[in-house]
Each structure stands twice: as structure tokens, then as C-alpha cells.
Motif scaffolding. Structure first.
Motif, PDB file in Angstrom:
ATOM      1  N   UNK A 104      -0.755  19.395  -3.704  1.00 34.56           N
ATOM      2  CA  UNK A 104      -0.295  19.848  -2.384  1.00 34.56           C
ATOM      3  C   UNK A 104       0.010  18.615  -1.536  1.00 34.56           C
ATOM      4  N   UNK A 105       1.251  18.116  -1.632  1.00 32.28           N
ATOM      5  CA  UNK A 105       1.603  16.913  -0.873  1.00 32.28           C
ATOM      6  C   UNK A 105       3.114  16.788  -0.716  1.00 32.28           C
ATOM      7  N   UNK A 106       3.522  16.041   0.332  1.00 27.01           N
ATOM      8  CA  UNK A 106       4.925  15.725   0.577  1.00 27.01           C
ATOM      9  C   UNK A 106       5.220  14.250   0.338  1.00 27.01           C
ATOM     10  N   UNK A 107       4.179  13.444   0.276  1.00 28.00           N
ATOM     11  CA  UNK A 107       4.368  11.998   0.173  1.00 28.00           C
ATOM     12  C   UNK A 107       3.770  11.497  -1.138  1.00 28.00           C
ATOM     13  N   UNK A 108       4.284  10.360  -1.617  1.00 22.99           N
ATOM     14  CA  UNK A 108       3.847   9.795  -2.882  1.00 22.99           C
ATOM     15  C   UNK A 108       3.859   8.273  -2.797  1.00 22.99           C
ATOM     16  N   UNK A 109       3.107   7.628  -3.687  1.00 23.19           N
ATOM     17  CA  UNK A 109       3.104   6.173  -3.752  1.00 23.19           C
ATOM     18  C   UNK A 109       4.479   5.701  -4.213  1.00 23.19           C
ATOM     19  N   UNK A 110       5.002   4.669  -3.543  1.00 28.34           N
ATOM     20  CA  UNK A 110       6.319   4.126  -3.873  1.00 28.34           C
ATOM     21  C   UNK A 110       6.287   3.502  -5.270  1.00 28.34           C
ATOM     22  N   UNK A 111       6.957   4.122  -6.261  1.00 27.50           N
ATOM     23  CA  UNK A 111       6.884   3.610  -7.647  1.00 27.50           C
ATOM     24  C   UNK A 111       7.509   2.225  -7.823  1.00 27.50           C
ATOM     25  N   UNK A 112       8.379   1.828  -6.912  1.00 26.85           N
ATOM     26  CA  UNK A 112       9.050   0.534  -7.039  1.00 26.85           C
ATOM     27  C   UNK A 112       8.100  -0.637  -6.770  1.00 26.85           C
ATOM     28  N   UNK A 113       6.961  -0.336  -6.153  1.00 23.84           N
ATOM     29  CA  UNK A 113       6.040  -1.410  -5.785  1.00 23.84           C
ATOM     30  C   UNK A 113       4.797  -1.465  -6.677  1.00 23.84           C
ATOM     31  N   UNK A 114       4.721  -0.592  -7.676  1.00 24.47           N
ATOM     32  CA  UNK A 114       3.477  -0.465  -8.433  1.00 24.47           C
ATOM     33  C   UNK A 114       3.083  -1.749  -9.172  1.00 24.47           C
ATOM     34  N   UNK A 115       4.066  -2.555  -9.615  1.00 21.37           N
ATOM     35  CA  UNK A 115       3.727  -3.765 -10.385  1.00 21.37           C
ATOM     36  C   UNK A 115       2.984  -4.796  -9.526  1.00 21.37           C
ATOM     37  N   UNK A 116       3.211  -4.785  -8.217  1.00 25.65           N
ATOM     38  CA  UNK A 116       2.497  -5.716  -7.333  1.00 25.65           C
ATOM     39  C   UNK A 116       0.992  -5.436  -7.343  1.00 25.65           C
ATOM     40  N   UNK A 117       0.638  -4.163  -7.416  1.00 19.17           N
ATOM     41  CA  UNK A 117      -0.772  -3.773  -7.374  1.00 19.17           C
ATOM     42  C   UNK A 117      -1.479  -4.082  -8.693  1.00 19.17           C
ATOM     43  N   UNK A 118      -0.793  -3.825  -9.787  1.00 17.68           N
ATOM     44  CA  UNK A 118      -1.402  -4.057 -11.104  1.00 17.68           C
ATOM     45  C   UNK A 118      -1.798  -5.518 -11.296  1.00 17.68           C
ATOM     46  N   UNK A 119      -1.009  -6.418 -10.738  1.00 13.48           N
ATOM     47  CA  UNK A 119      -1.317  -7.847 -10.877  1.00 13.48           C
ATOM     48  C   UNK A 119      -2.649  -8.213 -10.238  1.00 13.48           C
ATOM     49  N   UNK A 120      -3.044  -7.461  -9.206  1.00 11.73           N
ATOM     50  CA  UNK A 120      -4.271  -7.764  -8.471  1.00 11.73           C
ATOM     51  C   UNK A 120      -5.437  -6.854  -8.860  1.00 11.73           C
ATOM     52  N   UNK A 121      -5.234  -6.017  -9.874  1.00 14.19           N
ATOM     53  CA  UNK A 121      -6.356  -5.232 -10.386  1.00 14.19           C
ATOM     54  C   UNK A 121      -6.396  -3.765 -10.014  1.00 14.19           C
ATOM     55  N   UNK A 122      -5.429  -3.285  -9.206  1.00 12.54           N
ATOM     56  CA  UNK A 122      -5.368  -1.854  -8.892  1.00 12.54           C
ATOM     57  C   UNK A 122      -4.335  -1.225  -9.826  1.00 12.54           C
ATOM     58  N   UNK A 123      -4.806  -0.423 -10.767  1.00 11.18           N
ATOM     59  CA  UNK A 123      -3.935   0.093 -11.822  1.00 11.18           C
ATOM     60  C   UNK A 123      -3.611   1.568 -11.615  1.00 11.18           C
ATOM     61  N   UNK A 124      -2.375   1.904 -11.897  1.00 14.17           N
ATOM     62  CA  UNK A 124      -1.933   3.296 -11.865  1.00 14.17           C
ATOM     63  C   UNK A 124      -2.061   3.835 -13.290  1.00 14.17           C
ATOM     64  N   UNK A 125      -3.172   4.482 -13.563  1.00 12.69           N
ATOM     65  CA  UNK A 125      -3.495   4.893 -14.929  1.00 12.69           C
ATOM     66  C   UNK A 125      -3.043   6.313 -15.244  1.00 12.69           C
ATOM     67  N   UNK A 126      -2.483   7.001 -14.261  1.00 17.07           N
ATOM     68  CA  UNK A 126      -1.973   8.350 -14.474  1.00 17.07           C
ATOM     69  C   UNK A 126      -0.664   8.542 -13.751  1.00 17.07           C
TER      70      UNK A 126
END
Length: 594
Positions: free
Chosen positions: A499-521
């Protein structure tokens, strides 16, 4: 104080179970007195007899559904598999009966009138004047009879009994078409059982106690009988056990036997309500009136409920969770969230302590205006064993939520973010780890240079109601090392409700993975981020979906279960043992041992 629930049961008395039986639960002089729990408990009792049970909730308001309500108005908005945004009582039905309902199991005045007007526009009434009687009342009856026969179980078996809860109170103008519809409905079925819920109370100044008074019950029943519905069972909500003399008086003036006056006093947990009804002979009464064969009274389901209730009462160790939200002044705003936490706490044999924190109280603006409230909020947060940030809408309190998330991340405290909670966890990480100071959601700051959360235009065509990404969607796990994947039983994917209208911007996900926050799903297309996990943390998980909607008493939601395990310091040992794969089986083993 006594509050009573009027419960009307309609059924055809036949030796065969093929004929549908209907149970109508109505209210008395006030609303919000537990009709949903009573209805769910009735369904539980009938299911314990081996019957297939479904449930319908009727809400007399003109809204099409509950999607646009403020949580302070009617509590949380419960979401079903098909994306239906419905009343929270349907969540009670699903949890008690372990079934899956659909949007048409929630009937509103708006839905009925919309259906009738659509038929009128098509010319289905052949030029007749469309009126409340018979067209609206006929539409109500047709909807109920059609929906009652739709399977709610995976085996596809047609239900045998339908429990119907009519919201509101007796005498409401809004409820009149429904009352009239069921007055007519009873003549199409040979036998009727009516359960009114009324209010008994009077403040005794000499003893400073509430006395049990029957006059409100008599007046409510009199009004219902004047409208064409007579009670067969009267379930009385009260603080203490109903006195025998009071039962006899109700029996005399409401035209029922004393055994048909059921006392539903305050109990230690909702798990005891079906047991309370069973102890007063309600099961035998239903079996007799519904003509059920004796061999169907297995009672296995009630045995399970008794075990859960007994274990819940014996819990000594306590685990506390800080619920940081926007609607914390009304616990019904987070009903499913609280139930999911309770299910998980019960599974690990801990008593749950929820610390409600208004997220706005954590912000520096509150420190300047109300310093006491500010320090109390932070004291609650710092003393909790874990932190939960649930879903929500609107900018108010979002900075406070991010402060709570920041504290949990830095202090290595177990954290779970749900929907908006996950999105804000990403925003907080972007600000304080990636250094993007203005990182935000476009919901709150459309001009942000770092829009880490963006809207989904295809789900927002300009209307609020029913335009979000709703219902059951599949999430694919992208790595085998995910903690959440292990908690789900090492599966490749899960199906959960959104139930949502907003989502994490997929174009920026690689920036987070480099610092340890992983999108595992991610979703099936790999475009939407569904699950985040922070490495080198005891438990830092965020999910875009709402796992609380599918949590069950003996099968708790894995994300909430992981939060409680981590808060109790048991997560690593549980993971080391292989997570038992099937949480439901694991819980049943615990039940047997206890």
C-alpha cells in the motif's frame, strides 16, 4: 459497565449442511464495543466444529472504501490480497479464522448505491422509479448471498456459514436500509437467531463503582424489535461477570432464555474470547440450531486457542519495542502492527511492551516548545529493546522518525522499517552516510537535489481512493545471504501486501550498496526496491510491503519475528539453528512443550 452486542443469526434448518447459514451481528446503543472480536470469535467456534466459515463487514458510511480515512477516524486501513482497502475488522476475521478475504467482503453504503446507480444508468430497471425499498434493500441481500458463497480457503470449498457484522448502532439513519434488508432477509430463511449488543452501566456515587443496569439493553432490544428484528442471543460486554439476577432480568424483558444471555467480560487476551463463549454453551447452542452432527465438534481449534491464551498469561520475561509513528494517540491506528508484534513475542515466550512515541516529539522544535515531552519521548526510545517505524503519510513527524532511525543504526539497536519506515531509513542513510544533506522523498520535498524516494505516476492519476500500488505482490530475493530470506525459510520469493505511492529511486541504489546498505529484495521486474538490510548490524531491516497484514497467531510475520528475536538477543542462535524452516511447525512444538 456492560456493553452488549446484538448478534443475529439467519439460517435454513435442514439436515444437510449444503444450505448456507447466516449470522448477523449488530450493535446496541454505542459503537466500538467489540463487535469485530465477537464476530471473529463466533466464526472461530463454528470453524472448530469443522465448518467452512466466511465473514462480511457492513459499514453504513457513504465512502466507497476505507482507503481515504484518517487512522484517527476508524483506525487502520486493512489491505487485502486483491488490493481492497477495508475496515480493520476484516483483519480480525483473517487472523482469527486464518482465511483470506476480498474487497467485496466489506460492504459500504457507497458501494451499494454505486452499484444500484450503475444499473439504473444502464436501464436495468426498465424505467421504474428507483427507491430505497425495494432496490437498495434487494441489492444488499443479493450482495450478501453472492459473497457468502465465495471460497476463502485455498482448497476452494464453498463456505457453509457466513458471519455478518453490521457496523454502527441501532437506530442510526445510515443503518436503516441494512436493517430493513435483513428484516426481509429473515423470511427467505426458515430460522433466525439475533444477538443484540447493549450498554449496561450506572455510576454509584456511594461506592464509586459502576452498577450493572439493564434499561439500555431493554431499550435497544425494544427498538430492534420495532424494526422487525428479535434477539435470540444477547452477548453482553462488561467489565466483570454478569450477575445472575441481571441475566434473569434481561431474559424476562428481552424475550430470551437466561442461557441465551452470554457474558463477555474483560479478559486477559482476545484469545480467551472464543473460550469464554464455549464455556457458556454457545458451541452446543450453535450445533443444535444449525443441526450439526455431533462428530463435527472436534474442538481442536479451540484447544489451540486455549494453549495460546494460557501461555500468554504465564509469560514473565518482557521485551519492549518503541513504535515511532504519527498516529500513536490511538492504538487502533496500528492494530495489525501491534498484533504482528504480539504474535512474534508470544512465539519467543516474551511479554510485549509497546512504547508509543509520537515521532514529532523527538524533533528539536518540540525541545524548544515542550521540553518535558521531548525528553520523555527520547527516554522511551532509549530504553526500548528495539525500534519500529511503521507506514504512514504526510510530512509531519518524518524528521523525528529519521532521528529514531539514526539512533537505532548508530546504537546497533534492532530496527524494522515498514513502507514509509523503509523509505525514511534510506533517506537517513543518504543524509548521514552518503553525505547528501538534502536527501528526501519527493512526497515531502519535490525540489530535493537527491530524490532518493520518488513517486509512481501510474498509480497516482489524480484521485486518492484506490490509486496506490495495492494488494498482494511478489518480492524476489536477490541474494542467499539475506537475514530476512532465512527468516522466511530460505525461499526465493515471498508474496506480501502493499500500500504505497512512492518507491526508492532505483537509479541510486548502487551508491547505497557501496556503503553497506543492500537492497536484497526487488519486485519481479527488478525495478522496485522491496527489502533493505544493513550489514554489520544486529538487525536493520526495511520492507516496502506491509507484512503485518498476513501475520497469524501461530505463524508470525518473519520481519516482525526477526525484530523480536533480535530485541530479545536470540536472533543469531535462531539463525544458527537453521530457522526451523517452518515457523508454524516450530511454534506448535513450543505449544506442546508448554
Amino acid at each position: 459497565m456492560i456493553k452488549s452486542i446484538y448478534c443475529v443469526l439467519f439460517f435454513r434448518y435442514l439436515p444437510s449442511l449444503a444450505a448456507m447459514k447466516y449470522i448477523l451481528v449488530t450493535g446496541g446503543v454505542i459503537s466500538g464495543i467489540g463487535k469485530g472480536i465477537i464476530s471473529s470469535s463466533i466464526g472461530t467456534i463454528l470453524k472448530s466444529c469443522g465448518l467452512h466459515v466466511t465473514a462480511i463487514k457492513i459499514d453504513p458510511y457513504i465512502n466507497i472504501d476505507a482507503g481515504t480515512f484518517s487512522p484517527y477516524e476508524h483506525g487502520e486501513v486493512f489491505v487485502l490480497d486483491d488490493g481492497g482497502e477495508v475496515d480493520l475488522d476484516l483483519g480480525n476475521y483473517e487472523r482469527f479464522l486464518d482465511i483470506r478475504l476480498i474487497r467485496d467482503n466489506n460492504i459500504t453504503t457507497g458501494k451499494i448505491y454505486q452499484a444500484v446507480i450503475n444499473k439504473e444508468r444502464r436501464g436495468d430497471y426498465l424505467g421504474k422509479t428507483v427507491q430505497v425499498v425495494p432496490h437498495i434493500t434487494d441489492a444488499i441481500q443479493e450482495w450478501v448471498m453472492k459473497q457468502a458463497r465465495i471460497s476463502v480457503d485455498d482448497d476452494g470449498v464453498e463456505p457453509q456459514v457466513c458471519v455478518i457484522e453490521l457496523g454502527g448502532t441501532v437506530g442510526d439513519i445510515e443503518s436503516m436500509p441494512f436493517i430493513e434488508a435483513f428484516r426481509q432477509f429473515q423470511f427467505k430463511h426458515e430460522y433466525i437467531i439475533h444477538d443484540p449488543v447493549v450498554l449496561f452501566f450506572r455510576w454509584d456515587h456511594s461506592t464509586s463503582m459502576f452498577c450493572q443496569k439493564t434499561k439500555p439493553t431493554q431499550n435497544s432490544v425494544r427498538e430492534l424489535r420495532g424494526l422487525g428484528l428479535s434477539p435470540d442471543l444477547i452477548m453482553c460486554r462488561c467489565a466483570t461477570v454478569l450477575e445472575t439476577s441481571v441475566k434473569e432480568k434481561i431474559s424476562m424483558f428481552c424475550h430470551v432464555e437466561p442461557t441465551q444471555v452470554i457474558c463477555v467480560q474483560d479478559v486477559s487476551s482476545v484469545y480467551r474470547v472464543p473460550l469464554l463463549l464455549e464455556d457458556q454453551g454457545v458451541v452446543d447452542y450453535f450445533c443444535q440450531r444449525l443441526n450439526l452432527p455431533v462428530e463435527m465438534r472436534s474442538r481442536k481449534m479451540l484447544t489451540k486457542w486455549k494453549e495460546m491464551a494460557d501461555r500468554s498469561d504465564k509469560l514473565l520475561e518482557q521485551v519492549s519495542i518503541a513504535l515511532v509513528g504519527k498516529y500513536t494517540k490511538l492504538s487502533d491506528s496500528y492494530t495489525s502492527v501491534i498484533k504482528a508484534l504480539e504474535h512474534s513475542a508470544l512465539a519467543i515466550n516474551y511479554k510485549l511492551d509497546v512504547k508509543y512515541i509520537d515521532s514529532a516529539d523527538l524533533e528539536t522544535s518540540t525541545l524548544k516548545e515542550e521540553p518535558v515531552k521531548y525528553h520523555e519521548a527520547w527516554q522511551k526510545l532509549c530504553s526500548a529493546h528495539g525500534v519500529l517505524v511503521p507506514g504512514g503519510f504526510g510530512v509531519r513527524g518524518t524528521e523525528g522518525k529519521m532521528l529514531a532511525i539514526n539512533w537505532a543504526r548508530k546504537q546497533n539497536k534492532p530496527f524494522l522499517g515498514v513502507c514509509l519506515g523503509m523509505q525514511l531509513a534510506v533517506c537517513e542513510f543518504a543524509r548521514n552516510v552518503l553525505g547528501w544533506e538534502d536527501a528526501n522523498s519527493t512526497e515531502f520535498n519535490p525540489e530535493s537535489k537527491h530524490p532518493v524516494v520518488i513517486d509512481m505516476p501510474e498509480h497516482n492519476p489524480g484521485q486518492l481512493g484506490g490509486t496506490m500500488r495495492l494488494g498482494r505482490r511478489r518480492t524476489i530475493f536477490t541474494t542467499r545471504d539475506s537475514v530476512l530470506r532465512k527468516l522466511y525459510g530460505d525461499v526465493e520469493h515471498v508474496d506480501e501486501r502493499h500500500r504505497h505511492r512512492f518507491e526508492v529511486n532505483p537509479e541510486l541504489k548502487h551508491h547505497f550498496a557501496k556503503e553497506g546498505l543492500h537492497f536484497v529484495g526487488q519486485d519481479v521486474e527488478g525495478e522496485r526496491m522491496e527489502v533493505i538490510e544493513l550489514q554489520d548490524h544486529c538487525y536493520f531491516v526495511g520492507v516496502q510491503y506491509h507484512p503485518e497484514f498476513t501475520s497469524r497467531p501461530i505463524k508470525p510475520s518473519p520481519p516482525y519475528f526477526g525484530l523480536l528475536l533480535a530485541a530479545a538477543g536470540k536472533l543469531q542462535s535462531y539463525l544458527a539453528k537453521g530457522c526451523q524452516i517452518n515457523i508454524g511447525v516450530w511454534l506448535l512444538v513450543i505449544l506442546v512443550k508448554n
